[in-house]
Design an enzyme around this catalytic site. Structure first.
Site, PDB file in Angstrom:
ATOM      1  N   HIS A  28      38.608 -34.405  40.292  1.00 49.45           N
ATOM      2  CA  HIS A  28      38.744 -35.643  39.524  1.00 49.45           C
ATOM      3  C   HIS A  28      40.184 -35.789  39.021  1.00 49.45           C
ATOM      4  CE1 HIS A  28      34.293 -35.752  38.435  1.00 49.45           C
ATOM      5  NE2 HIS A  28      34.432 -34.474  38.659  1.00 49.45           N
ATOM      6  N   TYR A  29      40.555 -37.014  38.637  1.00 46.15           N
ATOM      7  CA  TYR A  29      41.647 -37.136  37.678  1.00 46.15           C
ATOM      8  C   TYR A  29      41.052 -37.532  36.345  1.00 46.15           C
ATOM      9  CZ  TYR A  29      42.158 -42.319  38.580  1.00 46.15           C
ATOM     10  OH  TYR A  29      41.991 -43.663  38.724  1.00 46.15           O
ATOM     11  N   THR A  30      41.843 -37.261  35.279  1.00 41.22           N
ATOM     12  CA  THR A  30      41.297 -37.507  33.943  1.00 41.22           C
ATOM     13  C   THR A  30      41.262 -38.998  33.606  1.00 41.22           C
ATOM     14  OG1 THR A  30      43.521 -37.053  33.114  1.00 41.22           O
ATOM     15  CG2 THR A  30      41.895 -35.271  32.968  1.00 41.22           C
ATOM     16  N   GLU A  93      38.895 -31.272  36.510  1.00 41.45           N
ATOM     17  CA  GLU A  93      39.618 -32.461  36.046  1.00 41.45           C
ATOM     18  C   GLU A  93      41.122 -32.191  36.128  1.00 41.45           C
ATOM     19  OE1 GLU A  93      38.836 -35.498  35.092  1.00 41.45           O
ATOM     20  OE2 GLU A  93      36.668 -35.448  34.716  1.00 41.45           O
ATOM     21  N   HIS A 135      35.664 -37.337  43.383  1.00 41.82           N
ATOM     22  CA  HIS A 135      34.669 -38.085  42.615  1.00 41.82           C
ATOM     23  C   HIS A 135      34.394 -39.423  43.295  1.00 41.82           C
ATOM     24  CE1 HIS A 135      33.192 -39.272  38.306  1.00 41.82           C
ATOM     25  NE2 HIS A 135      32.210 -39.024  39.133  1.00 41.82           N
ATOM     26  N   ASP A 145      38.864 -41.777  41.522  1.00 42.06           N
ATOM     27  CA  ASP A 145      39.607 -40.525  41.342  1.00 42.06           C
ATOM     28  C   ASP A 145      39.212 -39.446  42.343  1.00 42.06           C
ATOM     29  OD1 ASP A 145      37.111 -40.527  39.699  1.00 42.06           O
ATOM     30  OD2 ASP A 145      37.799 -38.572  38.985  1.00 42.06           O
TER      31      ASP A 145
HETATM   32 ZN   LIG Z   1      35.985 -38.340  37.885  1.00 40.07          ZN
END
Ligand SMILES: [Zn+2]
Length: 227
Positions: A28-30, A93, A135, A145
């Site tokens: 993911h990215y935050t 993340e 994600h 993301d």
């Molecule tokens: Zn995510």
């Protein structure tokens, strides 16, 4: 020397369901203004969300949830016919403001830490390469993301996930079926699915159009999966 991981426990986890093997890795990215804000939210009982790890832009790695517990990062999700993917996945993340707050390249120090962390996770769990996903792959109608600036090709070169082999483009009418064989749910509009595929495997142009190069990469990815 093993990488240094800093413990920052989150209360937002519970037991994995009985018999659930860990066989997916979700990146993911935050998508928040800062790493500090993301870390706070992922540890906030009121927010109720978490991940197993968070990787800062300077490469600092935080452990929020032990790998044997179920973290809350995937939400409504689907891959290869399965749903509720928190049960059998590790979630990482990666700090980046994301498309909402100023999407920017992931620094080399950060990517180095992501790679080292992922190699450790893959050594500890039987996670097939095709189950190393974004994600956006498992929630294509909701999530972008970690997005098209994320270096999936570089990770694949290190043995983390897959990158398509060269292939000839299959006919356009096969695109949806190919995406289903890769793992995507197929009951969404085709441009939504193609966009998700492109964010991961054809990042140079993410436009939702199943053009010849995109279709060639779908076939090339399946060639790797089914090899
Ligand atoms: Zn995510």
């Amino acid at each position: 020397m093993p990488m240094r991981i800093h413990d920052r426990p989150s209360p937002n986890h519970d037991p994995r369901p009985e018999g659930a093997a860990v066989d997916m890795l979700v990146l993911h990215y935050t998508g928040m203004r800062s790493g500090a804000a993301a870390l706070e939210r992922l540890r906030d009982p009121a927010a109720g969300v978490s991940a197993h790890y968070l990787v800062e832009e300077d490469g600092t790695v935080f452990r929020l949830v032990p790998e044997e517990r179920r973290a809350r990062h995937a939400g409504l999700s689907h891959w290869r016919g399965r749903e509720g993917l928190n049960a059998g996945s590790i979630g990482v993340e990666i700090v980046n403001p994301g498309h909402e707050w100023g999407y920017r390249p992931f620094p080399a120090l950060q990517m180095g830490a992501v790679a080292e962390l992922c190699l450790g996770i893959l050594a500890r769990h039987p996670i097939p390469a095709r189950n190393v996903v974004a994600h956006s792959d498992i929630a294509p109608d909701r999530k972008q993301d970690p997005g098209e600036l994320f270096d999936w090709e570089g990770l694949a070169a290190l043995g983390i996930g897959l990158w398509p082999a060269p292939a000839a483009p299959p006919p356009e009418e096969e695109a949806r079926a190919l995406l289903g064989r890769i793992g995507y749910r197929t009951d969404l509009p085709l441009p939504v699915l193609v966009t998700a595929f492109q964010r991961h495997w054809r990042p140079a142009r993410v436009d939702g159009v199943a053009d010849a190069e995109t279709r060639a990469r779908m076939a090339g990815l399946l060639a790797r999966i089914e090899a």
